[in-house]
Design an enzyme around this catalytic site. Structure first.
Site, PDB file in Angstrom:
ATOM      1  N   VAL A  17      -9.209 -51.537  11.230  1.00  0.00           N
ATOM      2  CA  VAL A  17     -10.480 -52.135  11.657  1.00  0.00           C
ATOM      3  C   VAL A  17     -10.237 -53.309  12.590  1.00  0.00           C
ATOM      4  O   VAL A  17     -10.787 -53.378  13.697  1.00  0.00           O
ATOM      5  CB  VAL A  17     -11.313 -52.575  10.445  1.00  0.00           C
ATOM      6  CG1 VAL A  17     -12.582 -53.309  10.906  1.00  0.00           C
ATOM      7  CG2 VAL A  17     -11.698 -51.371   9.594  1.00  0.00           C
ATOM      8  N   PRO A  95      -8.742 -52.996  -1.720  1.00  0.00           N
ATOM      9  CA  PRO A  95      -8.505 -51.748  -2.457  1.00  0.00           C
ATOM     10  C   PRO A  95      -9.267 -51.702  -3.774  1.00  0.00           C
ATOM     11  O   PRO A  95      -9.702 -52.724  -4.312  1.00  0.00           O
ATOM     12  CB  PRO A  95      -6.989 -51.786  -2.693  1.00  0.00           C
ATOM     13  CG  PRO A  95      -6.670 -53.251  -2.744  1.00  0.00           C
ATOM     14  CD  PRO A  95      -7.580 -53.888  -1.746  1.00  0.00           C
ATOM     15  N   ALA A 166     -15.695 -44.549  12.754  1.00  0.00           N
ATOM     16  CA  ALA A 166     -15.119 -43.304  12.261  1.00  0.00           C
ATOM     17  C   ALA A 166     -13.766 -43.143  12.940  1.00  0.00           C
ATOM     18  O   ALA A 166     -13.679 -43.161  14.177  1.00  0.00           O
ATOM     19  CB  ALA A 166     -16.027 -42.121  12.586  1.00  0.00           C
ATOM     20  N   LEU A 229     -23.243 -40.579   3.709  1.00  0.00           N
ATOM     21  CA  LEU A 229     -22.446 -39.618   4.469  1.00  0.00           C
ATOM     22  C   LEU A 229     -21.603 -38.746   3.536  1.00  0.00           C
ATOM     23  O   LEU A 229     -21.536 -37.523   3.700  1.00  0.00           O
ATOM     24  CB  LEU A 229     -21.548 -40.355   5.467  1.00  0.00           C
ATOM     25  CG  LEU A 229     -22.264 -41.093   6.595  1.00  0.00           C
ATOM     26  CD1 LEU A 229     -21.274 -41.905   7.410  1.00  0.00           C
ATOM     27  CD2 LEU A 229     -23.027 -40.121   7.491  1.00  0.00           C
ATOM     28  N   CYS A 278     -12.452 -45.151   3.091  1.00  0.00           N
ATOM     29  CA  CYS A 278     -13.759 -45.751   2.804  1.00  0.00           C
ATOM     30  C   CYS A 278     -14.639 -44.979   1.836  1.00  0.00           C
ATOM     31  O   CYS A 278     -15.200 -45.568   0.916  1.00  0.00           O
ATOM     32  CB  CYS A 278     -14.526 -45.961   4.116  1.00  0.00           C
ATOM     33  SG  CYS A 278     -13.807 -47.219   5.185  1.00  0.00           S
TER      34      CYS A 278
END
Length: 476
Positions: A17, A95, A166, A229, A278
């Site tokens: 990221v 995590p 993504a 999603l 994710c």
């Protein structure tokens, strides 16, 4: 030169990221100084490498090269970069806890807290702190309380700015985002801090695509987006099992359902299951939050999304064993693809790993090929997520071979498992591959990317997710 910068940004965390996000900000904002810092010298050296970055993402290297050394920098000198920054992004790993309260569901925000403590320790001026990591709701409050304990009278404003990237399309997602979400305290100082961050993104993102909310809505929106999603993936995968039992074709179902404008086409592709860093982590975090607030029915609802994903991976493994005469012991099986999706080298929670684990237990000899995954990364993830390593699994090194290309992985194999949808797997010379394999030659498609009619004409026995078996449904 430093006095000429409009703003100075420091990002803590040089991972999937932080690196791409900061590279795009630097590209789009040449008058803003951007520096990514990390404790790992190896990671920083990778980002400073001329031709090979520590992560694979299409288009990323070109973006980095455009700004690196101009207004984009990578460093391990964390204290200096934090001290000079106006805005600090926290983009570190959060995590799922492996032990203690909430183990297996709750996110461990230790790294976020450590970042906050370091910022408070070295800062000599007021700063805006931006929470970029995916975190539980109200993590910003914990960060703010740590920062407010500084003994220098400094003022820190904490914002939430979740990422919606993504992997495989991250650069496009950053350059033309559907939306940028910024959450802040609804105070004069909090609103002003949010406006400052808005001004950064406004260099290239239309104002109507930049949404501002309160902190808690922003934090929760990220978890909910990923949950929705993943829910779609598990929904269509549940239907794929029904299709295989009834003779329906899941691709036709997806097309028919997706043409409904209320539903849409995206994330309706049946597969061996979802992976990545994710989806599962964020859903389990959402489950834990629901349980924490006594919303047990809500927790059970979202937990079923993960349970269905686990079922799909296990179902695929069982089908492989079942179709190969109920034994794969001693048989060579080619695993094509180990990354959790194409156009990335990320192996976190990859479905391939769980299929590999199941086949190892059955005694198969596995030959794995992936164009972007190293053997080291494969072993690291298998040990971390599945607890499989050479010390506790006898003959592990001998049972798994990492092949240099697809052809060598398939040569002499009893079966092929397509587990990542890499484009190159669609155009392999399957006639040559078939000739080199043991017979009958099986092909199991976990991504529904192959040309089944052509493969069957060659001689393969083909089994795919949610596709009718012509031998079982002669009326088709």
């Amino acid at each position: 030169m430093s006095d000429e910068w409009e703003l100075k940004i420091c990002c803590m965390g040089a991972g999937y990221v932080g690196g791409p996000t900061m590279a795009v900000i630097a590209k789009m904002c040449p008058k803003i100084r951007v520096c990514v810092v990390d404790l790992s010298q190896k990671q920083i050296d990778g980002w400073n490498n001329a031709d090979c970055l520590p992560i694979y993402e299409p288009g990323l290297l070109d973006v980095v090269k455009e700004s690196r050394g101009r207004n984009l920098f990578f460093s391990t000198d964390i204290d200096t970069e934090l001290e000079r920054a106006d805005i600090v992004f926290i983009s570190v790993n959060t995590p799922t806890k492996t032990q203690g309260i909430g183990a297996g569901r709750a996110a461990n925000i230790k790294n976020c807290e450590l970042c906050a403590r370091k910022i408070a320790e070295v800062s000599t001026s007021d700063k805006i702190i931006v929470e970029k990591s995916t975190v539980p709701v109200r993590t910003a409050e914990a960060i703010r309380r740590v920062l407010d304990c500084n003994d220098k009278g400094l003022n820190f404003q904490v914002l939430s700015n979740p990422e919606f990237l993504a992997e495989g399309t991250a650069i496009g997602d950053l350059e033309k985002p559907d939306r940028v979400l910024i959450g802040g305290q609804q105070s004069l100082e909090g609103l002003e801090a949010a406006r400052t961050l808005v001004s950064v993104y406004a260099h290239w993102v239309p104002k109507e695509n930049i949404l501002t909310t309160n902190l808690w809505s922003s934090e929760l929106s990220k978890l909910v987006a990923n949950a929705f999603l993943a829910q779609r993936v598990s929904s269509i995968n549940s239907i794929s099992a029904l299709c295989e039992s009834t003779g329906a074709d899941v691709s036709e179902i997806s097309r028919a359902v997706g043409m409904d404008a209320r539903i849409g086409k995206k994330f309706l592709q049946a597969s061996v299951g979802f992976g990545g860093s994710c989806f599962q982590k964020d859903i389990l975090n959402l489950v834990y939050l629901c349980e924490t607030y006594g919303l047990n029915e809500c927790a059970e609802y979202w937990n079923q999304v993960v349970a269905m994903n686990d079922y799909q991976k296990k179902r695929f493994s069982r089908k492989m064993v079942g179709k190969m005469f109920n034994t794969v012991t001693g048989k060579k099986i080619a695993i094509l693809g180990f990354a959790f999706k194409k156009d990335t080298g990320d192996v976190r929670e990859t479905p391939s790993m769980f299929v590999v684990r199941d086949l190892l237990v059955e005694g198969a000899n596995l030959h794995i090929y992936d164009p972007q995954v190293t053997r080291e990364d494969m072993w690291t993830e298998m040990n971390y997520t599945c607890g499989i390593n050479a010390e506790n699994t006898k003959g592990l090194e001998e049972s798994i071979t990492t092949s240099p290309d697809a052809m060598s992985a398939c040569e002499g194999a009893h079966a092929i498992a397509l587990l990542t949808e890499w484009d190159e797997f669609k155009t392999l010379d399957y006639e040559a591959i078939y000739k080199s394999m043991a017979k009958p030659a099986f092909l199991f498609d976990g991504r529904n990317i192959a040309d089944y009619d052509a493969l069957r004409k060659i001689g393969f026995e083909v089994h795919a997710i949610g596709k009718p078996d012509p031998n079982a449904f002669n009326d088709l």
